[in-house]
Design an enzyme around this catalytic site. Structure first.
Site, short mmCIF file in Angstrom:
data_model
loop_
_atom_site.label_atom_id
_atom_site.label_comp_id
_atom_site.label_asym_id
_atom_site.label_seq_id
_atom_site.Cartn_x
_atom_site.Cartn_y
_atom_site.Cartn_z
N ALA A 158 -3.94 42.02 -44.34
CA ALA A 158 -4.46 42.84 -43.25
C ALA A 158 -5.30 42.01 -42.27
O ALA A 158 -5.12 42.11 -41.05
CB ALA A 158 -5.29 44.00 -43.82
N ARG A 240 -13.87 34.57 -48.39
CA ARG A 240 -14.82 34.50 -49.49
C ARG A 240 -15.28 33.06 -49.63
O ARG A 240 -14.49 32.12 -49.51
CB ARG A 240 -14.19 34.98 -50.81
N ASP A 264 -18.63 32.52 -42.55
CA ASP A 264 -19.46 33.72 -42.61
C ASP A 264 -19.75 34.09 -44.05
O ASP A 264 -20.47 35.05 -44.30
CB ASP A 264 -18.71 34.87 -41.90
N GLU A 269 -22.70 33.78 -52.83
CA GLU A 269 -22.61 35.23 -52.79
C GLU A 269 -21.68 35.82 -53.83
O GLU A 269 -21.67 37.04 -54.01
CB GLU A 269 -22.11 35.68 -51.41
N HIS A 296 -22.88 36.51 -43.27
CA HIS A 296 -21.97 37.58 -43.71
C HIS A 296 -21.98 38.75 -42.73
O HIS A 296 -22.26 39.89 -43.08
CB HIS A 296 -22.33 38.06 -45.11
N GLY A 298 -19.29 39.77 -41.05
CA GLY A 298 -17.91 40.20 -40.80
C GLY A 298 -17.77 41.65 -40.42
O GLY A 298 -17.02 42.00 -39.50
N SER A 299 -18.48 42.53 -41.11
CA SER A 299 -18.40 43.96 -40.79
C SER A 299 -19.67 44.48 -40.14
O SER A 299 -19.87 45.70 -40.05
CB SER A 299 -18.10 44.77 -42.07
#
Length: 340
Positions: A158, A240, A264, A269, A296, A298-299
């Site tokens: 995706a 990741r 990112d 993590e 991090h 990304g979202s």
């Protein structure tokens, strides 16, 4: 305070709309600070809870679930769930849900942003201006444009497909390597050409990681792979952290064989890995002229984060009503199973 309402624990700060949608039928205990709960504190809060809305910092395993006998659902406000023991949840009758779709677009957007920032020397240029060393145009900090470059996507799921769509306007040549090939129609639509991983590494000016973290992909980007990358290429990781050997990347940057690294995500993590590093290596953080790092993000789009948590809350409400929750990745009666 005693209540007949089921208790829902929310481990990280969420929008008030998320609490509002749960509050009419649930007792909500939300961590509305910017700090993650310690494992001990999360365990304490969940001991008598019926549901948990969990985020990236959590690790849910059999030992955790043993202390939470009332827990019926762990609703993850995320897409990747390797920090969560699916089989343990199934054995204990606990649903595990994720939010599979909402993170794709913002992650792909950030990927493009990191590509541009790294290759066009945005951070060194920013430091030059802020440091008072800029007196007008000079022939310095020449970088690499995406236009006319070859971009190789390791993974065409995706996120990989979303990155390809966003590169359509850059007139870049797009390659991909994936064990699961796209259909010819998909390749035509996205202007993607499938090649072997070695061919992708040899030809690409940008190598973009779009893979999940599995036993097969962990530290995929090691010294051997980096030795096969086109000299001076840029490596982008919004997938990741543990996909890469960060020490090997630091060495490749120091030698100049790798043109730059933008990330990112970081191996520190990946809490489910017992041997994960506890910090980002100083050698990597110190490579300031050849790296771009974000925490991090990304979202980290406001309305997206709201909608992700709202979807996790909807899964909780479905479960508490006795329905199969949306986004389920297991069937509690079938240990280790994955739902369709």
């Amino acid at each position: 305070m005693k209540t007949d309402k089921p208790t829902v624990i929310i481990s990280s700060r969420v929008h008030q709309a998320v609490i509002d949608v749960l509050a009419p039928t649930c007792r909500v205990v939300a961590n509305q600070t910017d700090a993650a709960l310690s494992p001990d504190e999360l365990q304490r809060r969940c001991q008598d809870a019926d549901a948990l809305i969990a985020f990236m910092p959590e690790r849910i395993d059999a030992a955790f679930l043993d202390q939470c006998p009332r827990l019926r659902i762990v609703a993850c406000a995320l897409k990747g769930y390797d920090n969560f023991d699916v089989a343990a949840c199934s054995r204990r009758g606990v649903w595990l849900t994720i939010v599979p779709d909402l993170l794709t677009a913002p992650t792909a957007e950030l990927t493009i942003g990191l590509m541009i920032a790294l290759a066009r020397n945005v951070l060194p240029g920013d430091r030059l201006v802020r440091g008072g060393g800029f007196g007008g145009w000079r022939p310095i900090l020449y970088g690499r444009g995406i236009d006319g470059s070859t971009v190789g996507l390791l993974g065409a799921g995706a996120v990989g497909k979303a990155v390809a769509r966003r590169l359509a306007g850059f007139r870049a040549r797009l390659l991909y390597a994936d064990a699961m090939p796209l259909t010819p129609d998909q390749e035509d639509e996205l202007r993607l050409q499938r090649v072997s991983p070695d061919e992708l590494l040899r030809q690409s000016d940008f190598v973009v990681l779009c893979l999940p973290l599995t036993d097969r992909t962990r530290r995929l980007v090691d010294r051997g792979l980096l030795a096969r990358v086109k000299p001076g290429a840029f490596l982008i990781n919004t997938a990741r952290g543990s996909l890469v050997d960060e020490d090997a990347v630091a060495d490749a940057l120091a030698s100049g064989s790798l043109g730059g690294y933008a990330a990112d995500v970081f191996a520190m993590e990946d809490w489910a890995l017992a041997d994960r590093p506890k910090d980002i290596a100083e050698r990597l953080r110190g490579a300031t002229e050849r790296t771009v790092f974000t925490p991090h993000l990304g979202s980290a789009v406001d309305e997206i984060r709201r909608d992700i948590a709202l979807q996790a809350a909807a899964s909780v409400l479905e479960c508490l009503k006795g329905d199969k929750p949306s986004g389920a990745v297991n069937r509690p009666s079938d240990p280790g199973s994955a739902s369709s």
